[in-house]
Write a protein that holds these residues in place. Structure first.
Motif, short mmCIF file in Angstrom:
data_model
loop_
_atom_site.label_atom_id
_atom_site.label_comp_id
_atom_site.label_asym_id
_atom_site.label_seq_id
_atom_site.Cartn_x
_atom_site.Cartn_y
_atom_site.Cartn_z
N LYS A 29 0.83 -1.21 0.00
CA LYS A 29 0.00 0.00 0.00
C LYS A 29 0.86 1.26 0.00
O LYS A 29 0.63 2.20 -0.77
N LEU A 32 2.35 1.99 -3.42
CA LEU A 32 1.45 2.48 -4.46
C LEU A 32 0.85 3.86 -4.14
O LEU A 32 0.50 4.60 -5.06
N ASP A 33 0.72 4.18 -2.87
CA ASP A 33 -0.02 5.39 -2.48
C ASP A 33 0.63 6.69 -2.95
O ASP A 33 -0.03 7.73 -2.98
N ILE A 38 -3.45 7.12 -8.50
CA ILE A 38 -4.13 6.18 -7.60
C ILE A 38 -4.89 6.97 -6.54
O ILE A 38 -4.32 7.78 -5.81
N THR A 41 -5.94 2.93 -1.76
CA THR A 41 -5.70 1.49 -1.67
C THR A 41 -6.30 1.01 -0.35
O THR A 41 -6.11 1.64 0.69
N THR A 49 -7.15 -3.68 -2.54
CA THR A 49 -7.92 -3.15 -3.66
C THR A 49 -7.38 -1.78 -4.03
O THR A 49 -7.24 -0.91 -3.16
N VAL A 50 -7.08 -1.60 -5.30
CA VAL A 50 -6.47 -0.36 -5.79
C VAL A 50 -7.51 0.39 -6.62
O VAL A 50 -8.03 -0.13 -7.61
N TYR A 51 -7.83 1.62 -6.18
CA TYR A 51 -8.75 2.49 -6.91
C TYR A 51 -7.93 3.53 -7.66
O TYR A 51 -7.13 4.25 -7.05
N PHE A 52 -8.12 3.63 -8.96
CA PHE A 52 -7.26 4.48 -9.79
C PHE A 52 -8.09 5.34 -10.74
O PHE A 52 -9.31 5.14 -10.90
N ILE A 66 0.75 -3.25 -10.84
CA ILE A 66 0.53 -4.07 -9.64
C ILE A 66 1.40 -5.33 -9.67
O ILE A 66 2.01 -5.71 -8.67
#
Length: 226
Positions: A29, A32-33, A38, A41, A49-52, A66
């Motif tokens: 997390k 990616l954050d 993005i 997460t 779960t990744v919201y983009f 990912i």
């Protein structure tokens, strides 16, 4: 590892569950954050779960990102916060503690000792805002959820469901076996964040009596105004 598209702007990664999976997911997390495309997460027990932004990156590009990250990330040591949380295990607050005692054939003191000995890990915050799902409970306390959930569980209630324990941050319905209650406010909504705990934090419970509970409850009400 399994990747699943769950909406036009969300991909969920699922991994086999292991007790030490949480630090890996938290490191994932954090990795990616810091990407501007993005939005968020969200961590589960064995998922992230990744919201983009689909206007800036396609599904296929996000899957490649990912997948590449999953091969690079290491579950590094986390600089987590250790919270010492008081709990009153009196029958007045532990509505189901006698049920747990009978189910597990344990004395009251043994239940308290088993519950307060471990240092728990906050795997993620779950079904209501700020609810910490805690791993690390002694399996001698393992007790199934209630067959018929209650319509109202008081704020601060500490419960057991299967092999996990947790704390209700606010009054809500619930089916966990309630063994005690903490007077500590779990939703401070201050500059440090809306919730007291964060994934990766650790929790250590310690027992208090009813008089200590009532005094701490008064202090918390003065501090937070409710």
């Amino acid at each position: 590892m399994r990747l699943q598209s769950i909406s036009e702007n969300a991909i969920m990664m699922t991994l086999p569950y292991t007790p030490d999976l949480s630090p890996y997911l938290i490191a994932f997390k954090q990795h990616l954050d810091n990407r501007s495309f993005i939005f968020e997460t969200v961590i589960g027990y064995c998922t992230i779960t990744v919201y983009f932004d689909p206007l800036r990156v396609t599904h296929q590009e996000m899957i490649r990102i990912i997948t590449a990250a999953s091969e690079q990330i290491q579950a590094n040591h986390l600089d987590s916060t250790l919270h010492h949380i008081p709990v009153c295990y009196d029958n007045a607050y532990g509505m189901d503690i006698e049920h747990v005692m009978k189910k597990r054939q344990l004395s009251l003191q043994k239940v308290i000792d088993l519950h307060t000995t471990p240092t728990y890990n906050v795997s993620f915050l779950g079904f209501s805002p700020g609810f910490p799902f805690l791993t690390g409970m002694d399996q001698e306390l393992t007790t199934p959820r209630k067959d018929n959930p209650r319509l109202e569980i008081p704020k601060g209630s500490v419960g057991i469901a299967g092999g996990q324990t947790g704390i209700y941050p606010s009054t809500s319905p619930g089916g966990w076996q309630i063994i005690g209650r903490t007077p500590i406010h779990l939703l401070p909504l201050n500059d440090d964040g809306p919730t007291l705990f964060a994934p990766g934090d650790q929790i250590k419970f310690y027992p208090i009596n009813k008089i200590e509970y009532e005094q701490l409850q008064k202090e918390e009400r003065i501090k937070y105004g409710n």
